[in-house]
Design an enzyme around this catalytic site. Sequence first.
Site, PDB file in Angstrom:
ATOM      1  N   TYR A  63     -17.273  18.170  -2.526  1.00 35.04           N
ATOM      2  CA  TYR A  63     -16.588  17.798  -1.289  1.00 35.04           C
ATOM      3  C   TYR A  63     -16.202  19.086  -0.565  1.00 35.04           C
ATOM      4  CZ  TYR A  63     -13.849  15.648   2.245  1.00 35.04           C
ATOM      5  OH  TYR A  63     -13.416  15.244   3.479  1.00 35.04           O
TER       6      TYR A  63
ATOM      7  N   SER B 117      -2.921  23.358  -0.017  1.00 42.33           N
ATOM      8  CA  SER B 117      -2.767  24.651  -0.693  1.00 42.33           C
ATOM      9  C   SER B 117      -1.304  25.019  -0.895  1.00 42.33           C
ATOM     10  CB  SER B 117      -3.432  25.736   0.146  1.00 42.33           C
ATOM     11  OG  SER B 117      -4.761  25.362   0.433  1.00 42.33           O
TER      12      SER B 117
ATOM     13  N   GLN C  21      -1.702  31.720   3.853  1.00 46.03           N
ATOM     14  CA  GLN C  21      -1.907  30.388   3.255  1.00 46.03           C
ATOM     15  C   GLN C  21      -1.261  29.300   4.105  1.00 46.03           C
ATOM     16  OE1 GLN C  21      -4.213  29.904   0.881  1.00 46.03           O
ATOM     17  NE2 GLN C  21      -4.504  32.109   1.118  1.00 46.03           N
TER      18      GLN C  21
ATOM     19  N   HIS D 207      -3.267  26.832   6.290  1.00 44.06           N
ATOM     20  CA  HIS D 207      -3.909  25.580   5.851  1.00 44.06           C
ATOM     21  C   HIS D 207      -3.197  24.350   6.389  1.00 44.06           C
ATOM     22  CE1 HIS D 207      -7.030  27.388   3.485  1.00 44.06           C
ATOM     23  NE2 HIS D 207      -6.146  28.193   2.924  1.00 44.06           N
TER      24      HIS D 207
ATOM     25  N   GLU E 258      -0.564  26.938  -7.099  1.00 51.44           N
ATOM     26  CA  GLU E 258      -2.013  27.075  -7.044  1.00 51.44           C
ATOM     27  C   GLU E 258      -2.381  28.562  -7.128  1.00 51.44           C
ATOM     28  OE1 GLU E 258      -3.692  26.076  -3.280  1.00 51.44           O
ATOM     29  OE2 GLU E 258      -5.751  26.212  -3.999  1.00 51.44           O
ATOM     30  N   HIS E 259      -1.687  29.372  -6.295  1.00 55.79           N
ATOM     31  CA  HIS E 259      -1.880  30.822  -6.313  1.00 55.79           C
ATOM     32  C   HIS E 259      -0.549  31.477  -6.646  1.00 55.79           C
ATOM     33  CE1 HIS E 259      -4.378  29.126  -2.967  1.00 55.79           C
ATOM     34  NE2 HIS E 259      -5.339  29.722  -3.647  1.00 55.79           N
TER      35      HIS E 259
ATOM     36  N   ASP F  25      -9.838  33.538  -1.975  1.00 54.64           N
ATOM     37  CA  ASP F  25     -10.343  32.431  -1.153  1.00 54.64           C
ATOM     38  C   ASP F  25     -11.814  32.620  -0.811  1.00 54.64           C
ATOM     39  OD1 ASP F  25      -7.858  31.281  -1.144  1.00 54.64           O
ATOM     40  OD2 ASP F  25      -7.351  31.824   0.918  1.00 54.64           O
TER      41      ASP F  25
ATOM     42  N   GLU G   2      -8.910   0.432 -43.489  1.00 58.08           N
ATOM     43  CA  GLU G   2      -8.804  -0.071 -42.110  1.00 58.08           C
ATOM     44  C   GLU G   2      -9.293  -1.511 -41.997  1.00 58.08           C
ATOM     45  OE1 GLU G   2     -10.884   2.674 -39.537  1.00 58.08           O
ATOM     46  OE2 GLU G   2      -9.229   4.116 -39.554  1.00 58.08           O
TER      47      GLU G   2
ATOM     48  N   HIS H  39     -18.364  -0.896 -42.307  1.00 62.69           N
ATOM     49  CA  HIS H  39     -18.348   0.562 -42.108  1.00 62.69           C
ATOM     50  C   HIS H  39     -18.496   1.235 -43.481  1.00 62.69           C
ATOM     51  CE1 HIS H  39     -16.635  -0.395 -38.189  1.00 62.69           C
ATOM     52  NE2 HIS H  39     -16.622   0.892 -37.841  1.00 62.69           N
TER      53      HIS H  39
END
Length: 413
Positions: A126, A229, A251, A254, A309-310, A343, A396, A401
């Site tokens: 995206y 951001s 930033q 954004h 984020e940063h 970036d 079990e 099994h």
Amino acid sequence: MNVARVQVDGDPVAAAASLRALAPPGVSVSGTVSEIVASVRARGESALMEYVERFDRVDGPLRVERHECEEALAALDPAVRTGLEVAVRNVRAVAEAGMADDLDVALPEGQTVTLREVPVRRAAIYTPGGRNPYPSTVVMGVVTARAAGVDEVVVCAPGAHPVILAACALCGADEVWRMGGAHAVAALAYGTDTVRRVDVIAGPGSLYVQEAKRQVAGDVGIDGFAGPSDVLVLATAGADPRLVALDLLAQAEHGDGTIVVLVTDDAALREAVGAIVDAEAAGMDAAGALVLVPDPAAGLAVAEAFAPEHLQLMGGAAEALATEVRSAGCVFVGSQSATAFGDYVAGSNHTLPTGGAARFASGLSTRHFRRRMSVVRIGDAAGALARAGAPVAQAEGFDRHAASMRVRENPSG
Ligand SMILES: NC(=O)c1ccc[n+]([C@@H]2O[C@H](COP(=O)([O-])OP(=O)(O)OC[C@H]3O[C@@H](n4cnc5c(N)ncnc54)[C@H](O)[C@@H]3O)[C@@H](O)[C@H]2O)c1
Ligand SMILES: N[C@H](CO)Cc1c[nH]c[nH+]1
Ligand SMILES: [Zn+2]
């Protein structure tokens, strides 16, 4: 931009929560997004086209032809092309370095378990395009998916800006779709008459896009929540207020939902940064805060709780804390290490966890496009393993099994 002045002397978790509250949470779009996802899932192409026309910039048919990307690349400003080429080279080098070899583990009973990693077949990147076009995101996503070994890499971008198309040609995207928002995510997750579904959807975007990824996760793989951001600059004595202010303002470009934070123990530094930011932030719609803490350790505690984020560390005492950081999408150490380099061209990936998700999530890497599976070879270990495993199966209540293992206890007998 509204820039709050905050003093934190106590609980860093409460302080981080109040910083997060400066921007609206994702749940506010969840109703709209679930309606969009449900109608694209139910009605496919016709619903997709309605939403593209209603919400995206419509500059042409849904599918972008390969020659359009090649023509956009031929027409690209040479300086932009060179910059994108530097980005491709560096992002690829870091992505390839993150690839792990398969691992054979030999176990005491004689069996082997191979830890094998394989790429998914088809992945989508995206690429945001609502407010600004992000050709740099094409690089981050397509180059990483290619390094991971994905067979088909698809890009979707609302409006499909020419620089995005040029980046698609440069990075070798296989398909490009002129669509965005939650409807694009739904189309890629479930497929329509023309869009074939993918195995993984990765990439950043607005709250609509990230909430849609969250809602389709499980039906398709996603990289995580890479929404609006944020940056937190932890600065101590010696940091240059002009650089700190510029990195916050960068930033803040954004826009809505973005949070930019300075945390410092230096009151004079905070005042100097505040004066520059106040003078230059008029008209910006990000949220900002300048936080004063008693000492660098308290600053780190706020940063860790905020899980930015940063994270930028500027000033001697802040930089010395670099090895103690655990909760940040990407850490930038030293006065020269601006987030803006990350970036675009540093080589680290700019698709990073936001909203505090850096407590548990990682930036985009080849791992998001690969899956791991164990390949088991039992051979002569069957006897010993049956004697160990069958009683557990019986405990079990799974008799067959147990039988499935015991029947192999004496292969020749
Ligand atoms: N975390 C990261 O790694 C990272 C990296 C780059 C960018 N970003 C973020 O990506 C975001 C980009 O956002 P953007 O808006 O510019 O582009 P976008 O493409 O992510 O979102 C725009 C699309 O959202 C949809 N949309 C918009 N309003 C809508 C509505 N009211 N109802 C339904 N759908 C609607 C439309 O389809 C539109 O085309 C920014 O917040 C930026 O901070 C994050
Ligand atoms: N800072 C963004 C990640 O949050 C990435 C980016 C791309 N272009 C400009 N910035
Ligand atoms: Zn940025």
